[in-house]
Design an enzyme around this catalytic site. Structure first.
Site, PDB file in Angstrom:
ATOM      1  N   CYS A 287      26.500  84.599  71.421  1.00  0.00           N
ATOM      2  CA  CYS A 287      27.924  84.859  71.214  1.00  0.00           C
ATOM      3  C   CYS A 287      28.158  85.507  69.843  1.00  0.00           C
ATOM      4  O   CYS A 287      27.766  84.944  68.814  1.00  0.00           O
ATOM      5  CB  CYS A 287      28.728  83.564  71.313  1.00  0.00           C
ATOM      6  SG  CYS A 287      30.478  83.769  70.901  1.00  0.00           S
TER       7      CYS A 287
ATOM      8  N   CYS B 170      30.448  83.265  67.230  1.00  0.00           N
ATOM      9  CA  CYS B 170      29.971  82.040  66.595  1.00  0.00           C
ATOM     10  C   CYS B 170      29.525  82.345  65.169  1.00  0.00           C
ATOM     11  O   CYS B 170      29.253  83.501  64.823  1.00  0.00           O
ATOM     12  CB  CYS B 170      28.804  81.454  67.393  1.00  0.00           C
ATOM     13  SG  CYS B 170      29.290  80.665  68.953  1.00  0.00           S
TER      14      CYS B 170
ATOM     15  N   HIS C 193      32.256  76.841  69.761  1.00  0.00           N
ATOM     16  CA  HIS C 193      32.190  77.699  70.946  1.00  0.00           C
ATOM     17  C   HIS C 193      32.730  77.001  72.191  1.00  0.00           C
ATOM     18  O   HIS C 193      33.306  77.643  73.073  1.00  0.00           O
ATOM     19  CB  HIS C 193      30.739  78.135  71.195  1.00  0.00           C
ATOM     20  CG  HIS C 193      30.573  79.084  72.343  1.00  0.00           C
ATOM     21  ND1 HIS C 193      30.700  80.456  72.199  1.00  0.00           N
ATOM     22  CD2 HIS C 193      30.298  78.871  73.662  1.00  0.00           C
ATOM     23  CE1 HIS C 193      30.507  81.040  73.374  1.00  0.00           C
ATOM     24  NE2 HIS C 193      30.264  80.103  74.275  1.00  0.00           N
TER      25      HIS C 193
ATOM     26  N   HIS D 117      39.259  82.605  71.240  1.00  0.00           N
ATOM     27  CA  HIS D 117      39.745  83.628  70.320  1.00  0.00           C
ATOM     28  C   HIS D 117      40.952  84.339  70.911  1.00  0.00           C
ATOM     29  O   HIS D 117      41.221  84.255  72.112  1.00  0.00           O
ATOM     30  CB  HIS D 117      38.649  84.657  70.019  1.00  0.00           C
ATOM     31  CG  HIS D 117      38.379  85.609  71.153  1.00  0.00           C
ATOM     32  ND1 HIS D 117      37.723  85.238  72.316  1.00  0.00           N
ATOM     33  CD2 HIS D 117      38.703  86.924  71.327  1.00  0.00           C
ATOM     34  CE1 HIS D 117      37.633  86.269  73.132  1.00  0.00           C
ATOM     35  NE2 HIS D 117      38.233  87.299  72.566  1.00  0.00           N
TER      36      HIS D 117
ATOM     37  N   GLN E 164      43.657  88.039  70.050  1.00  0.00           N
ATOM     38  CA  GLN E 164      43.635  89.378  69.488  1.00  0.00           C
ATOM     39  C   GLN E 164      45.000  89.709  68.896  1.00  0.00           C
ATOM     40  O   GLN E 164      45.999  89.068  69.194  1.00  0.00           O
ATOM     41  CB  GLN E 164      43.269  90.406  70.560  1.00  0.00           C
ATOM     42  CG  GLN E 164      41.899  90.191  71.181  1.00  0.00           C
ATOM     43  CD  GLN E 164      41.572  91.244  72.221  1.00  0.00           C
ATOM     44  OE1 GLN E 164      41.430  92.429  71.900  1.00  0.00           O
ATOM     45  NE2 GLN E 164      41.453  90.834  73.465  1.00  0.00           N
TER      46      GLN E 164
END
Length: 361
Positions: free
Chosen positions: A70, A73, A132, A185, A187
Site C-alpha cells: 500500500c 501506509c 491500514h 483516505h 481527496q
C-alpha cells in the site's frame, strides 16, 4: 496542532498534521520517481457548457495493491511509500496521478466546437490515519478533529491558488464505488471552474431567495426537522437526515444548524460536534446489512469567488448499495438523461438507518 511541509522525490508537496509538537518529520523520500505528468486538458462540451478533463496519465495509476504494498501506509525499511515517515497522524500530499495540476504543457485545439484549455488546479490525497485496517467510522473524535483541521487548512490554501474556482473535499469508500487504494483516505480537488452541481444548487438558492426572501438550505433543514420522519440523528449543532427526494438508495445529508459558507467558518464547538454524529451515521450504514457499505462523502461549500452569500456548508453522504448483494447502477435513465429512479423510499431508508444506529451505538 503541528503542521510540517516537506516534499517528495519528484517535487510534490507533502504536509504532516500532528497532534504532538515534538513529532519528527525529517525523513526524506529516497525513491527514484519519474517526472510528474503534465496537467490534463479541459474540453468544453458545447451541448451542455460543462468542462470535461482528459487526463490520459491516470490510466497508469496504482490499482488495488495488496496491503503489504500500500503506497499510503508509512514507509518501512526496504519498503518506501508516498509517506516517508515511519508513522503519522494525518497526511496530505499532491496526487501522483492528478486530474488537475499546475504543471502545464501545450494544448492544441481539437476542431469542432469544443474549446480547449489547460486543466489548471490541484488534486491532493488526505490520509486519515496510518492504520491500514481502519475506517473513518472508527476514528476517535480527536482524529476526526485533526482531519477537519486538514480540510480547513487545504481549503484556504488551495482557494488562494491562481486559477482555482472551487475546492471540494470528499471520500470514496469501497471497491464498488471504484476506489483504487483501500487505505482509509479521501481527496481534495481544486477545480479551475465551478462544478455543474454547485452552480445548479446556487441557482436554485438564488431563485428561492428571490421568491421567498429565505435561505433555501436553512429552509430545507427547518422543514426536515419539523417533519422528523426522515431525520436519522441530531445533536446541538448538526442534523443528519435523508432528503425527501433522495437520488440514492441510502443517502444522508448532514447540516450544521448555523449556516456558514465554508468549513473554516465553523466554530470549535461545531467542529467538535460533527465527529460523533458523522461517525455514528457511518456505523449505521455499515450495520444495515452487516457488511462495509460503499459510499461517497462529499462536502459542499461555497466556490472561491462567488456564491458565498447563497451557499450553506453541508455534507452529502450516499451509498450505491440498495440491498444485500445488490447495487444501484446508473443505467440508461440516470446516465443518459440525468433522471434518477430510486428503489428505496426515503422514509423507509431513514427508519432503517435509525434502527441500525440504535444497534451499532
Amino acid at each position: 496542532m503541528k503542521r510540517t511541509i516537506t516534499h517528495l522525490a519528484d517535487g510534490r508537496e507533502l504536509i504532516y498534521f500532528d497532534r504532538r509538537d515534538d513529532a519528527d518529520r525529517s525523513a526524506i523520500d529516497q525513491r527514484d520517481l519519474p517526472p510528474r505528468p503534465l496537467a490534463s486538458e479541459l474540453r468544453r462540451d458545447p451541448l451542455t457548457g460543462e468542462w470535461i478533463a482528459v487526463a490520459r496519465h491516470r490510466q497508469t495509476r496504482t490499482f488495488l495493491p495488496p496491503a503489504d504494498e500500500c503506497p499510503l501506509c508509512p514507509s518501512a525499511p526496504g519498503r518506501p511509500t508516498e509517506i516517508p515517515a515511519a508513522d503519522y497522524d494525518v497526511v496530505v500530499f499532491e496526487n501522483r496521478f492528478p486530474s488537475f495540476s499546475s504543471h502545464l504543457g501545450e494544448y492544441a485545439e481539437v476542431g469542432g466546437l469544443s474549446e480547449v484549455r489547460p486543466g489548471v488546479g490541484r488534486c491532493e490525497v488526505v490520509c486519515f490515519t496510518s492504520d491500514h485496517g481502519a475506517s473513518f467510522s472508527s476514528l476517535s473524535p480527536e482524529q476526526v478533529a485533526l482531519v477537519m483541521e486538514a480540510w480547513i487548512d487545504r481549503t484556504a490554501e488551495l482557494s488562494a491558488m491562481p486559477g482555482v474556482e472551487q475546492v471540494f473535499c470528499f471520500e470514496n469508500r469501497g471497491a464498488e464505488i471504484g476506489i483504487t487504494l483501500a487505505h482509509p483516505h479521501g481527496q481534495i480537488y481544486a477545480y479551475p471552474y465551478v462544478t455543474p452541481r454547485t452552480r445548479r444548487m446556487l441557482a436554485m438558492a438564488a431563485e428561492h431567495r428571490e421568491r421567498t426572501g429565505g435561505d433555501l438550505f436553512a429552509d430545507v433543514l427547518a422543514a426536515e426537522q419539523r417533519a422528523e420522519v426522515r431525520v436519522v440523528a441530531r445533536n446541538e449543532h448538526w442534523t443528519a437526515f435523508v432528503p425527501a427526494a433522495a437520488r440514492w438508495p441510502f443517502e444522508v445529508h448532514l447540516y450544521p444548524h448555523r449556516g456558514v459558507p465554508r468549513l473554516g467558518a465553523l466554530t470549535a464547538e461545531e467542529r467538535a460536534a460533527f465527529a460523533p454524529l458523522y461517525t455514528g451515521v457511518l456505523r449505521a450504514l455499515d450495520g444495515l446489512f452487516g457488511v462495509p457499505m460503499p459510499y461517497v462523502a462529499a462536502w459542499h461549500q461555497a466556490p472561491v469567488r462567488e456564491g458565498a452569500d447563497l451557499a450553506y456548508l453541508h455534507m452529502e453522504l450516499f451509498s450505491i448499495r440498495r440491498a444485500p448483494g445488490k447495487l444501484k447502477y446508473l443505467a440508461g435513465s440516470e446516465s443518459a438523461m440525468g433522471a434518477f429512479v430510486n428503489d428505496v423510499v426515503p422514509e423507509e431508508a431513514a427508519r432503517m438507518l435509525r434502527e441500525a444506529a440504535a444497534i451499532t451505538d
